[in-house]
Write an enzyme that holds these catalytic residues in place. Sequence first.
Site: not given
Ligand code: GLN
Length: 486
Positions: A79, A154, A178
């Site tokens: 990532k 994400s 995410s």
């Molecule tokens: N969808 C969640 C957010 O937007 C979690 C994102 C994540 O785990 N990095 O914060």
Amino acid sequence: MELHHQTLHEVHEKLKKKELSSVELTQAVFKQIGKTEKKIKAFITLTEEMALEQAKKADAVIQKGGNFPPLTGIPLALKDIFLLKGTRTTCGSKILSNFVAPYTATSVENLLRDHAVIVGKLNMDEFAMGSSNETSAFGPCYNPWDLKRIPGGSSGGSASSVAAGHCFGSTGTDTGGSIRLPAAFCSLVGIKPTYGRVSRYGVIAFASSLDQVGPLAKDVTDAAILLKSLAGHDPKDSTSLNLPVPDYQKSLGRKIEGMTIGIPKEYFVSGLEPEIEKAVRDAIEVYKKLGAKIREVSLPNTDAAVPTYYILAPAEASSNLARYDGVRYGFRHPEATDLLSLYKKSRTEGFGPEVKRRIMLGTYVLSAGYYDAYYLKAQKVRTLIRNDFTAAFKECDLLLTPVAPSAAWKVGEKTDDPLKMYLSDIFTINVNLAGLPGMSLPCGFTKEGLPIGLQLIGNHFKEETMLQAAFAYEQATDWHTRRPKL
Ligand code: GLN
């Protein structure tokens, strides 16, 4: 099955038997990337030259004979939130679009120690804020199971690259879901380890009391191999715990007879799509047949998790992202006239709308006069949420839930309603607030052919129990053997 669609442990066997070299394997992966990456957009940066160099070195290790780590010569991808010395690390943001990492993250050093091959840096929501990969400054990423749909976020590129056969495993980060959400949407296994299990040194911070690093893989064995390599104490990360890392692969295959699995009733509420509920209930039946004891439990503060997270995570983000000022890192506005205008112009142009929304929200809840009403209160509710889990784990070894209320949605479907987007994290966020390990594994497909994920949640540092139960389910089903047609 085509080489690029095989599992990491399968290609490891081939490397071991010298039926294949790491250079050949890496070339096969780049061939597949060449064929399908245009449709998927999983990568922000490809590192082909470096990968082939690493593959050559791995082949030399293999040639020497003897035992070598299972990641030796295996193409993986990161990532784009993980620093890798000398390569661009953007975090999906314009503000870091030209940032070259000056050192390597400890977790990535661990993969390199085990002679892994890194094929590139993966697309992601900007600063990991999102559930669909659509906040990326580099454009969306597409789900290999249905190119009109999002892969989840994400860590969207981390999921779509593995599902598309662009690599044999990837790294992700999970602050509120995410890793688990994209794994579920792309029919993969994704692990969010216990807070403190994997070092975060060299991983760009979003919300430091919640962020955790973990793997995305094609099956449970691959995920266990990757977690073993990533995990471990790191003196450079004060939140990483000094506990021995078990050999996770060894816990696979142990019987689960007599294990108590709790089903939190608050996770089966209206809003959960019937097809998802059915797949998860079918999985519960599989566990019964395997000899597990199923017991209903209650986590009464579940409802409060989304609002609590969306106060705490933005608060921490507003502080973590203060360092992007146009001076120290990345994008620096060319037309600034003084220091204040440099900050203002660089941040205004460098950050996308979702990141700005979080910074403003976070700054607001931390400001004098609102701190007690929002931030402090959210901290107290966080304790209540954690206490719910502590009580449940007095009665159970594991908890079983859906990963998300729906399967992958269409690109653009939720982008103009942030609240709708936030609600997709309703079943994953709690786990981060409590610092627990959680994982996602394939448990079926909708009528439209979209993957469905099952979530297992373990007690602190009980990744082994989680993996043992995941493997037992995987052995009893064949969801993990399916691959998307591209
Ligand atoms: N969808 C969640 C957010 O937007 C979690 C994102 C994540 O785990 N990095 O914060």
